[in-house]
Design an enzyme around this catalytic site. Structure first.
Site, PDB file in Angstrom:
ATOM      1  N   ASN A  70      27.547  66.254  98.879  1.00  0.00           N
ATOM      2  CA  ASN A  70      27.093  67.133  97.800  1.00  0.00           C
ATOM      3  C   ASN A  70      27.000  66.386  96.479  1.00  0.00           C
ATOM      4  O   ASN A  70      26.036  66.524  95.723  1.00  0.00           O
ATOM      5  CB  ASN A  70      28.069  68.306  97.619  1.00  0.00           C
ATOM      6  CG  ASN A  70      27.961  69.349  98.702  1.00  0.00           C
ATOM      7  OD1 ASN A  70      27.041  69.323  99.508  1.00  0.00           O
ATOM      8  ND2 ASN A  70      28.901  70.268  98.745  1.00  0.00           N
ATOM      9  N   ARG A  74      12.801  69.029  99.283  1.00  0.00           N
ATOM     10  CA  ARG A  74      13.488  67.804  98.874  1.00  0.00           C
ATOM     11  C   ARG A  74      14.226  67.125 100.026  1.00  0.00           C
ATOM     12  O   ARG A  74      14.986  67.757 100.750  1.00  0.00           O
ATOM     13  CB  ARG A  74      14.464  68.112  97.741  1.00  0.00           C
ATOM     14  CG  ARG A  74      15.146  66.885  97.174  1.00  0.00           C
ATOM     15  CD  ARG A  74      16.108  67.254  96.085  1.00  0.00           C
ATOM     16  NE  ARG A  74      15.415  67.735  94.901  1.00  0.00           N
ATOM     17  CZ  ARG A  74      15.751  68.821  94.220  1.00  0.00           C
ATOM     18  NH1 ARG A  74      16.745  69.570  94.633  1.00  0.00           N
ATOM     19  NH2 ARG A  74      15.095  69.169  93.147  1.00  0.00           N
ATOM     20  N   HIS A 115       9.114  78.951 100.304  1.00  0.00           N
ATOM     21  CA  HIS A 115      10.506  78.912 100.748  1.00  0.00           C
ATOM     22  C   HIS A 115      10.784  80.050 101.731  1.00  0.00           C
ATOM     23  O   HIS A 115      11.892  80.195 102.227  1.00  0.00           O
ATOM     24  CB  HIS A 115      11.405  79.027  99.495  1.00  0.00           C
ATOM     25  CG  HIS A 115      12.855  78.817  99.749  1.00  0.00           C
ATOM     26  ND1 HIS A 115      13.790  79.821  99.575  1.00  0.00           N
ATOM     27  CD2 HIS A 115      13.554  77.740 100.159  1.00  0.00           C
ATOM     28  CE1 HIS A 115      14.987  79.362  99.850  1.00  0.00           C
ATOM     29  NE2 HIS A 115      14.884  78.102 100.214  1.00  0.00           N
ATOM     30  N   ARG A 121      27.932  82.171  96.663  1.00  0.00           N
ATOM     31  CA  ARG A 121      28.563  80.999  97.263  1.00  0.00           C
ATOM     32  C   ARG A 121      28.618  79.811  96.302  1.00  0.00           C
ATOM     33  O   ARG A 121      29.613  79.125  96.191  1.00  0.00           O
ATOM     34  CB  ARG A 121      27.783  80.567  98.507  1.00  0.00           C
ATOM     35  CG  ARG A 121      28.425  79.395  99.234  1.00  0.00           C
ATOM     36  CD  ARG A 121      27.438  78.670 100.129  1.00  0.00           C
ATOM     37  NE  ARG A 121      26.546  77.816  99.391  1.00  0.00           N
ATOM     38  CZ  ARG A 121      25.270  77.601  99.693  1.00  0.00           C
ATOM     39  NH1 ARG A 121      24.729  78.234 100.706  1.00  0.00           N
ATOM     40  NH2 ARG A 121      24.527  76.794  98.978  1.00  0.00           N
TER      41      ARG A 121
END
Length: 684
Positions: free
Chosen positions: A47, A401, A431, A560
């Site tokens: 991440n 990406r 998306h 989240r």
């Protein structure tokens, strides 16, 4: 005249670090088996790498904007970057403590030893030397840099290197650590034990003197450079945007440096020389531990094969209707069918597609692919559909990406076989997670729809929590069919009344729904908004939520990732309560429920409350019109809202405190409770 007050918004990039801190909490949580805690360290590291390549890189680009413009836009990239680096240093220190003081000792307790070169015994040293000669040496490219000459150093993005200092201070050595070719971890042999592991780094470290045999080695320090991941492609390019993207992918390997991670033990004089060679600023230098790229721990070996060190496998739940269905078209015609991943198998989606491919009455299949998996059953079925003479339309997102190359390669494969392949538009990403199957039934063309919250990817479906519904509802299917015509260029707008489709109607409809709750609250009616999403960032939606809170609307959110809204502030957001769940699976679904004066409206789909999802992407959110399915979604969401094991409170202080159980309250670990709920429901 009094100027309107600015609404308080957290900085998304700073709050994202709060999310990654929750991932780090999972690495520390002894409720998780040891190897799963190691996996959370890998997730944290992965991440953070992407964060620097994308978000911090964007902040660096802002610094190039003229100062007067930055001031008008209230952009403070340097200040924000400094705050980011301070927090990252704190988190990396915590990371090091967890790894050194918890993970390594617990591995040792389980007879798994992770050994560095300093502690190799004679047999291990001999093994390391042989291993290096036979399997590693051909993949390394050592170089000696003369610091008295004008030199530049180029490092590949995210690859590991050793900087080697010599007694001759005017020279230094660089050697790559070829993880892609050799793997990161090596099972040591020759010590009479089967459970000793070392890093590839340590194999090379033990041989550095022989690599640079003409120099006397003083120190060996690991470094890693992160480069800007964004592709600077002008949307005004003529020609196929996908081709331009594909041709420019090489920029990823030599993009602008955004962070040099280096061993904090490296002497000052040496990291100054490295900084100069790489033309970096002080702010780009990030001290770290002895090792980098902890995302390699996704593949950390378990020589003991001890099941207690891993999550227990949860067998996929059989869908009580679809699992026995020989004809999905009949089954879906009778009633909408919901599937929930990873609790259920992605095979239900593949089975539906397979039936469509084989069915002589199916005339067309249309699908949007955001992240195309490597060769899979789904991609094979789409190719088979073309062989069977079906019309196949595939919308391939060329700007997803890090998946651009794979997506475009697959787009070309589909084109070669005769599919109608459509790529991204300039300035718009698609998306949506949608599929439409068109079937002749008598004289009628019947549309069967699939709308989900997750990608068409069987691999990620095993770790992402997502929802999807198969339906033949004519209102939904007709509007989805029109959206595909928009994507194909046959229509300009989809003219939807039921679906929320960005950028056409989603924002406007959410605004109406929130204002409706505000009006109901002011009239003394029950007013409530319950929503689950990945991220909350859109300023207009946040301002409305603050307004709704002040009007007395009860707002319960499950977010989240990051949120730019600050909950619990008196006079602003005291009626807003937010929790976040980070657990075994990645929470990825989006569900929105509005009280609507007792006649609840519930939506699910691909869009978060982010500006990009509402205004700059093609997104689909669907109302849940089947009452049984709507109840199932509500009950699943209710379980998550009651989580008191893995839920953290997102408040103004950003402490990430776990939700506390009151005396006698039963623990609710929502992902396991949902599994049990679905298992019981689908066994009846």
């Amino acid at each position: 005249m009094q100027e309107p007050q600015e609404i308080p918004l957290r900085h998304r990039d700073l709050n994202w670090l709060s999310f990654n801190a929750r991932v780090l909490q999972e690495a520390e949580d002894k409720l998780n088996p040891l190897y799963e805690r190691i996996r959370f360290l890998a997730i944290f590291s992965s991440n953070l790498d992407e964060y620097f390549r994308v978000r911090v890189a964007q902040l660096r680009q802002m610094k190039r904007v003229e100062k007067s413009i930055r001031k008008k836009l209230a952009l403070k990239p340097t200040k924000t970057t400094k705050e980011i680096l301070e927090e990252v240093k704190r988190q990396q220190h915590k990371f090091g403590e967890i790894y050194q003081k918890q993970i390594l000792p617990e591995l040792a307790k389980n007879d798994i030893l992770l050994i560095d070169a300093e502690h190799f015994n004679t047999a291990q040293n001999e093994f390391a030397s042989n291993y290096f000669q036979q399997k590693v040496k051909s993949h390394i490219k050592p170089e000696v840099i003369d610091l008295e000459e004008e030199n530049e150093l180029f490092l590949q993005n995210a690859e590991l290197y050793f900087v080697v200092s010599f007694t001759d201070k005017e020279k230094l050595g660089i050697v790559n650590i070829p993880v892609d070719a050799c793997g990161r971890f090596v099972n040591l042999e020759g010590d009479g034990e089967d459970n000793s592991i070392t890093y590839l780094d340590e194999i090379i470290r033990s041989q550095v003197s022989s690599i640079f045999k003409d120099h006397k080695v003083e120190g060996v320090y690991e470094i890693k450079l992160s480069r800007d991941a964004e592709l600077y492609i002008e949307d005004i390019y003529e020609g196929v945007l996908a081709e331009k993207i594909y041709d420019s992918l090489a920029q990823r390997t030599d993009g602008q440096p955004t962070r040099l991670l280096y061993d904090a033990e490296m002497p000052n004089f040496l990291h100054k020389k490295i900084r100069k060679l790489l033309k970096l600023g002080k702010i780009d230098m990030m001290p770290g531990g002895k090792y980098h790229n902890f995302n390699d721990f996704f593949s950390f070996p378990d020589p003991t094969n001890n099941p207690d060190l891993h999550y227990k496998k949860l067998p996929a739940i059989e869908h009580k209707v679809l699992s026995g269905s020989k004809n999905y078209f009949e089954t879906i015609s009778e009633k909408d069918q919901a599937v929930h991943f990873p609790y259920m198998s992605f095979a239900y989606v593949e089975n539906f597609l397979e039936q469509a491919v084989k069915d002589k009455d199916v005339t067309a299949i249309k699908i949007s692919l955001y992240r195309v998996a490597d060769e899979s059953r789904l991609t094979s079925l789409l190719l088979k559909a073309l062989e069977n003479g079906k019309q196949v339309t595939v919308f391939v997102e060329a700007k997803a990406r890090f998946d651009e190359e794979n997506n475009i390669i697959w787009g070309r494969k589909f084109e070669e076989k005769g599919a109608n392949v459509i790529y991204s538009y300039p300035k718009i990403k698609v998306h949506s997670k949608i599929m439409l199957v068109q079937r002749m039934e008598g004289d009628d063309l019947v549309n069967y729809s699939y709308i989900g919250t997750g990608n068409f990817n069987s691999e990620t479906s095993e770790i992402y929590c997502d929802h999807a519904i198969f339906t033949s509802n004519t209102q939904i299917a007709k509007e989805l069919s029109r959206l595909f015509k928009v994507l194909e260029g046959e229509l300009i707008i989809p003219r939807e009344k039921n679906l929320l489709i960005s950028p056409f109607s989603t924002r406007q409809e959410f605004i109406k729904l929130i204002y409706n709750e505000i009006d109901n609250a002011r009239e003394g009616k029950k007013a409530k908004i319950t929503a689950k999403m990945n991220s909350l960032e859109d300023p207009e939606i946040i301002e409305l939520l603050y307004k709704a809170s002040n009007a007395g609307v009860e707002i319960r959110l499950l977010v989240r990732g990051f949120t730019c809204l600050t909950p619990g502030i008196k006079g602003l957001s005291e009626n807003i309560y937010i929790t976040s769940i980070v657990d075994r699976y990645l929470e990825h679904g989006r569900i929105y429920i509005f009280e609507n004066g007792g006649d609840e409206k519930i939506y699910y789909g691909s869009a978060d409350w982010m500006t990009r999802n509402l205004s700059r992407r093609i997104e689909v959110l669907s109302p849940i019109l089947d009452k049984d399915v709507a109840q199932e979604f509500k009950e699943i969401l209710e379980i998550q809202l009651n989580d008191n094991v893995k839920a953290r409170i997102q408040d103004a202080d950003e402490k990430n405190e776990y939700v506390k159980r009151t005396n006698g309250e039963q623990p609710v670990r929502s992902q396991y409770e949902i599994y049990n709920y679905l298992k019981e429901k689908h066994s009846k």
